[in-house]
Design an enzyme around this catalytic site. Structure first.
Site, mmCIF file in Angstrom:
data_model
loop_
_atom_site.group_PDB
_atom_site.id
_atom_site.type_symbol
_atom_site.label_atom_id
_atom_site.label_comp_id
_atom_site.label_asym_id
_atom_site.label_seq_id
_atom_site.Cartn_x
_atom_site.Cartn_y
_atom_site.Cartn_z
ATOM 1 N N HIS A 151 1.135 -1.099 0.450
ATOM 2 C CA HIS A 151 -0.163 -0.193 0.540
ATOM 3 C C HIS A 151 0.809 1.266 0.390
ATOM 4 O O HIS A 151 1.799 1.318 0.759
ATOM 5 C CB HIS A 151 -0.560 0.234 1.387
ATOM 6 C CG HIS A 151 -2.138 -0.858 1.506
ATOM 7 N ND1 HIS A 151 -3.687 -0.769 -0.037
ATOM 8 C CD2 HIS A 151 -2.920 -1.844 1.405
ATOM 9 C CE1 HIS A 151 -3.981 -1.580 0.305
ATOM 10 N NE2 HIS A 151 -4.203 -2.386 1.526
ATOM 11 N N CYS A 207 -0.267 2.722 -4.514
ATOM 12 C CA CYS A 207 -1.059 3.616 -5.132
ATOM 13 C C CYS A 207 0.128 4.922 -4.775
ATOM 14 O O CYS A 207 1.017 4.674 -3.690
ATOM 15 C CB CYS A 207 -2.296 3.715 -4.113
ATOM 16 S SG CYS A 207 -2.716 2.046 -5.076
#
EC number: 3.4.22.-
Length: 438
Positions: free
Chosen positions: A222, A278
């Site tokens: 993440h 991301c």
């Protein structure tokens, strides 16, 4: 699908000189940021076409890592230090790097120039960088976090690390004993990708790096954004990655990763970074960003001087390092007035080393998990390995386009290429595969 790792050296049996040392303090002094406030990472992106992930995979046992001495501070660019030659290696593939194979011929991209390079017209005469010829030692840090048992669990990150380690070992000559692998399916507490272990491993990666060494970092997990606290981000946000224990320990900010892994590097050291997360467009805070046409764009170099370099000339993309955008001249003159080389480096986020990063998306985009070859994978990690397996000898421009072509039509994300210095996009991209030099 999860693999049981049977190779020695993945997270253990390392040489004695590679020592972790004492855990870092809970509160980091500069250059580390204080992450008193942070947000949980977002859930899996909407482009993930799969059902909710299953429960945690069976735990894998890894032998405990060897002792890792605490890394000593590396000399910054511009400070006086005594150069030392790259360490000699007894491994056959490293010995053969010193002689280029005849197979590097007319149809292959040219190797980067080996002489010291000037940053461009208007820069101080001693403001230079050095490409790496990648003949020295090879070290890799591979981090894959599935966030097992957490609400925003991912599926492909551990697989990404498994595949990347095999790829680097078989195709690019990285030895298992020179890899540190952190994944959240391990029993060994030193191999869990919590914040303390990640920061220690980043320090290990760059410790004692010599000219022409090839360092490699891969992060799959993440990522996110947080308000910029030091004013060095054009959009007002820092890129961050989330360690396994982000809820208690906080995230890791791009400023910190730059300070740990980029700033200490000497001229001629190669650091290749792959960030499959991301909002990872500038995860290492590198100032030069390139498009698929090879054109320099969105440079951060002139932020401190309030200048606009968005119209930077195409010569960088074509490998012409003799000129630079005219608008940079005033900035470099300002940097030359009484500033040391180290201060200029810190201010501009440039480096005398050879640092190149491929990221999974722009700063404003999310990255997707995908399902390829019968297993969950990160989209960038999968495309990076696939394109280089199909065509190992690509220029930076060719490789960036190949990755985008693999992702185009399947995902909305656009991978990014950034660098610590003006980059000859037509030059050969990565260190030569073993098959080309053995």
């Amino acid at each position: 699908m999860y693999y049981h790792h049977s190779h020695q050296g993945w997270s253990g049996d390392y040489p004695r000189q590679q020592s972790w040392g004492q855990p870092p303090p809970s509160s980091y002094p500069y250059p580390y940021s204080s992450n008193a406030q942070y947000q949980p990472p977002p859930g899996p992106p909407p482009t993930s076409h799969y059902a909710p992930p299953p429960g945690p995979p069976p735990s894998h046992y890894y032998p405990p890592p060897g002792s890792y001495p605490s890394p000593a501070p590396s000399p910054y660019y511009g400070q006086h230090h005594t150069p030392t030659p790259p360490p000699q290696s007894s491994s056959p593939h490293q010995r053969s790097y010193h002689n280029h194979s005849p197979s590097w011929g007319q149809n292959l991209p040219p190797r980067p120039p080996q002489e010291s390079q000037h940053f461009g017209r208007g820069a101080p005469s001693n403001y230079r960088f050095q490409y790496s010829n990648c003949t020295g030692r090879r070290k890799a840090l591979l981090i894959g976090i599935n966030y097992i048992g957490q609400p925003n669990q991912l599926r492909g990150c551990i697989n990404d690390v498994t595949n990347m380690s095999t790829f680097l070992n078989e195709k690019y000559g990285y030895r298992r004993e020179d890899m540190v692998i952190l994944t959240d399916d391990q029993k060994n507490p030193m191999s869990i990708p919590n914040k303390a272990n990640i920061l220690r491993a980043m320090q290990w990666l760059v410790k004692d790096a010599q000219p022409n060494d090839s360092l490699f970092i891969h992060f799959s997990g993440h990522g996110g954004r947080t308000p910029d606290l030091d004013g060095d981000e054009e959009d007002g946000y820092d890129d961050v990655i989330y360690p396994l224990d982000y809820r208690t320990a906080g995230h890791i900010v791009d400023d910190d990763m730059h300070a740990i892994m980029v700033r200490p590097l000497r001229p001629g050291v190669r650091l290749t970074a792959i960030f499959d997360s991301c909002h990872s467009g500038t995860a290492l805070d590198l100032p030069y960003v390139y498009s698929t046409q090879g054109i320099l764009k969105e440079p951060n170099l002139a932020k401190e001087a309030a200048m606009d370099l968005f119209s930077a000339i195409n010569s960088y993309g074509k490998g012409d390092l003799s000129s630079v955008a005219q608008t940079a001249i005033g900035f470099f003159k300002k940097a030359a007035n009484g500033d040391t080389a180290r201060q200029r480096t810190v201010m501009t986020k440039t480096s005398p080393a050879d640092v190149v990063m491929f990221s999974g998306s722009k700063d404003t985009q999310t990255s997707a998990d995908t399902f390829q070859d019968g297993e969950a994978r990160g989209a960038l990690s999968w495309a990076f390995i696939k394109t280089l397996q199909q065509r190992p000898n690509q220029s930076y421009l060719q490789l960036l386009n190949s990755i985008r072509n693999e992702l185009e039509g399947k995902y909305t994300q656009k991978p990014q290429l950034s660098c610590s210095h003006p980059l000859g996009m037509c030059n050969a991209s990565l260190v030569p595969p073993r098959t080309e030099i053995d």
